[in-house]
Motif scaffolding. Structure first.
Motif, PDB file in Angstrom:
ATOM      1  N   MET A 172     -18.633 -40.918  -4.138  1.00 36.12           N
ATOM      2  CA  MET A 172     -17.887 -39.879  -3.411  1.00 36.12           C
ATOM      3  C   MET A 172     -18.655 -38.559  -3.423  1.00 36.12           C
ATOM      4  O   MET A 172     -18.709 -37.845  -2.415  1.00 36.12           O
ATOM      5  N   SER A 231     -17.302 -45.125  -8.244  1.00 39.67           N
ATOM      6  CA  SER A 231     -16.623 -44.512  -7.100  1.00 39.67           C
ATOM      7  C   SER A 231     -16.790 -42.996  -7.119  1.00 39.67           C
ATOM      8  O   SER A 231     -16.976 -42.366  -6.070  1.00 39.67           O
ATOM      9  N   LYS A 273      -9.855 -42.617  -6.992  1.00 38.51           N
ATOM     10  CA  LYS A 273      -9.834 -43.699  -6.002  1.00 38.51           C
ATOM     11  C   LYS A 273     -10.161 -45.038  -6.648  1.00 38.51           C
ATOM     12  O   LYS A 273      -9.592 -46.079  -6.301  1.00 38.51           O
ATOM     13  N   GLY A 277     -13.292 -39.385  -6.456  1.00 40.51           N
ATOM     14  CA  GLY A 277     -13.750 -40.769  -6.442  1.00 40.51           C
ATOM     15  C   GLY A 277     -13.285 -41.541  -7.664  1.00 40.51           C
ATOM     16  O   GLY A 277     -12.941 -42.729  -7.566  1.00 40.51           O
ATOM     17  N   GLN A 304     -15.277 -33.750  -6.177  1.00 38.61           N
ATOM     18  CA  GLN A 304     -15.497 -35.017  -5.481  1.00 38.61           C
ATOM     19  C   GLN A 304     -15.697 -36.163  -6.472  1.00 38.61           C
ATOM     20  O   GLN A 304     -15.264 -37.294  -6.214  1.00 38.61           O
TER      21      GLN A 304
END
Length: 542
Positions: A118, A114, A95, A92, A88
């Protein structure tokens, strides 16, 4: 260095994976819970190896494409809670770089923030003093640091420093870490990856396991989805077993470059005593001819991937054509006995795993998909697998319910309660209730010296756990089992089920069963060969 391009970021990811592989055992040793479970370092290594497997021998023009490819690989290959959280963070991070060709200081901070956000969103009840804290605090620190300098080499140096600083504070946030005298293992794994990133920027060498690249490539081979996906038909592998005396490192590099012109998935590794080669090409003879310039060839293997893909495609189409049914059950279990028990209970798909091995998100996702059912109940049967099962459920379009089964005994109770004629919600409630009525004793041994929840534990101690919490220590397996039962059995108890492991003979298990039957005459007592490794007994009381 004020910007990083896709090529450099790819090298940073590969370096991060190599660094955590080189330090896996040290990170495993930080695990506080002293039972022989899948350790943090191992889980994070496998997750990072999955993240970078598709980066090998491919060129990405942008940093976003590199990060996105790594994030997708990590998500599919994540193992254990630490691996899922790492996946995760990488998701992120990608992203935060969305649409970017290059990364500067501002984008680095955005991606780190991010990634932390996340990861926190993926956890129902985030706990501070863990990898989550390290991700969040380093992102905060880097926000301030980026206001001082735009040099990315300096920023990544600072990132490692800030990571180590917050890592040292994790024992103050989690008493269990302080009592054991260690920092958080997941946080250490994340800082180790950051250190690998920094090493790539500075050109610092890392002792990488060359087998990781080869294994990752073999895994990538298995994921070709159709004949049309295959650009190069022949998977060609061989060893230059006796290199010429004048062979140099530059000759190995030149071979790699030449092979990249005639194929893909190129892996050429050498310690100068042998050269191991893997390449997908339409001209294997030419690849062999190139390598002959370096020395003698051995262990030559050439596989036609087109034919393999046709067979896989035909099998997949046959499976997809199978009639979709209303319900399916996926269960995680380890041990021949438990496998047979779940098969007898008509569980659709069994995934190998448990206390000693955590299946990946992809393993669980594929099991869910293979049920050919509209509604699927997943029995993770281990606290360290529940999160991965939940992530797997989000990848499929099926209606998936992950039951909070924390032991195989709870999973068996849930499977017994399943009614194929009942509505989904009713089944979910009934199965969950049946599982939660079960209390499970586990008897294993300590794999390291530690202090845990006030208990001074030494390597080799027989450990007695109730519902995954250490309750008592001893020197005799059966004595510990009897003492646990004395704590667990109440006037309301009706059923005691003993599952003995691979290291316990039928005679020993029968003796324990007889003792339990005599001692708790009001309870029905049953005994099965679970076949589980490392755990002498699981004992369920209902």
């Amino acid at each position: 260095m004020n910007t990083i391009d896709g090529l450099m970021l790819k090298e940073m990811f590969l370096s991060g994976a190599a660094n955590i592989n080189a330090n896996r055992e040290a990170i495993d040793a930080l695990n506080v819970f002293p039972v022989p479970d899948g350790d943090t370092g191992t889980n994070m290594c496998q997750t990072m190896n999955a993240a970078v497997k598709d980066l090998h021998n491919r060129t990405f023009p942008s940093v976003y494409e590199v990060a996105n490819c790594a994030a997708k690989g990590a998500l599919r290959g994540a193992r254990g809670n630490s691996g899922v959280i790492l996946s995760q963070i990488l998701r992120g991070f990608a992203k935060g770089l969305e649409g970017a060709e290059e990364m500067d200081a501002e984008l680095l901070v955005k991606a780190l923030r991010s990634g932390a956000d996340m990861a926190y969103k993926a956890i129902m009840k985030p706990k501070e003093g863990t990898i989550l804290t390290v991700a969040r605090v380093t992102a905060d620190d880097m926000t301030r640091e980026a206001q001082k300098t735009q040099d990315l080499v300096e920023l990544f140096d600072a990132l490692v420093g800030y990571g180590n600083a917050i890592l040292k504070k994790t024992p103050d946030m989690l008493p269990v870490l302080k009592s054991a005298g260690v920092v958080d293992s997941g946080g250490k794994g994340l800082v180790t990856i950051f250190a690998g990133f920094y090493a790539a920027l500075t050109g610092k060498p890392i002792e990488a396991d060359t087998e990781v690249a080869a294994v990752s490539t073999e895994i990538a081979d298995e994921h070709a989805t159709s004949v049309e996906d295959i650009r190069f038909a022949y998977c060609t592998e061989f060893i230059v077993s006796h290199p010429k005396p004048d062979m140099r490192e530059s000759d190995v590099v030149r071979l790699r470059e030449r092979l990249e012109r005639i194929g893909d998935c190129v892996v050429v590794v050498s310690d100068m005593s042998i050269v191991k080669v893997h390449v997908h090409t339409n001209d294997p003879g030419r690849a062999l001819q190139m390598a002959l310039e370096l020395g003698e060839l051995d262990s030559i293997k050439i596989d036609n991937m087109l034919e393999e893909a046709r067979e896989r495609q035909a099998k997949r189409q046959a499976e997809e054509a199978a009639k979709v049914k209303e319900y399916g059950i996926v269960s995680v279990a380890l041990g021949a006995g438990f496998t047979q028990i779940f098969n007898d209970l008509m569980v659709d798909k069994l995934v190998d795993g448990g206390q000693t091995m955590n299946p990946s998100i992809e393993d669980l996702y594929e099991a869910i998909e293979s049920t050919h059912a509209k509604n699927v109940f997943v029995l993770p049967n281990n606290t360290n697998i529940i999160l991965a099962a939940q992530q797997a459920g989000e990848l499929t379009e099926k209606n998936v319910a992950v039951l909070p089964t924390k032991s195989v005994a709870m999973g068996i109770a849930a499977a017994i309660a399943f009614n194929p004629d009942a509505p989904f919600e009713e089944n979910l409630a009934t199965m969950t209730e049946a599982a939660e009525r079960v209390h499970t004793a586990s008897i294993t041994y300590a794999v390291r010296d530690t202090v845990f929840e006030g208990l001074e534990i030494h390597e080799g101690n027989i450990m007695g756990l109730i519902d995954n919490k250490v309750k008592l220590l001893g020197d005799d397996v059966e004595d510990v089992a009897k003492r646990l039962l004395a704590e667990m059995v109440t006037e309301e108890s009706e059923l005691i089920t003993i599952y003995h492991g691979a290291d316990v003979s039928e005679e020993r298990a029968a003796d324990l069963e007889a003792f339990v039957s005599d001692t708790y005459g009001d309870c029905e007592v049953m005994c099965y060969n679970g076949g589980q490794p490392l755990y002498y007994y699981f004992i369920a009381v209902e």
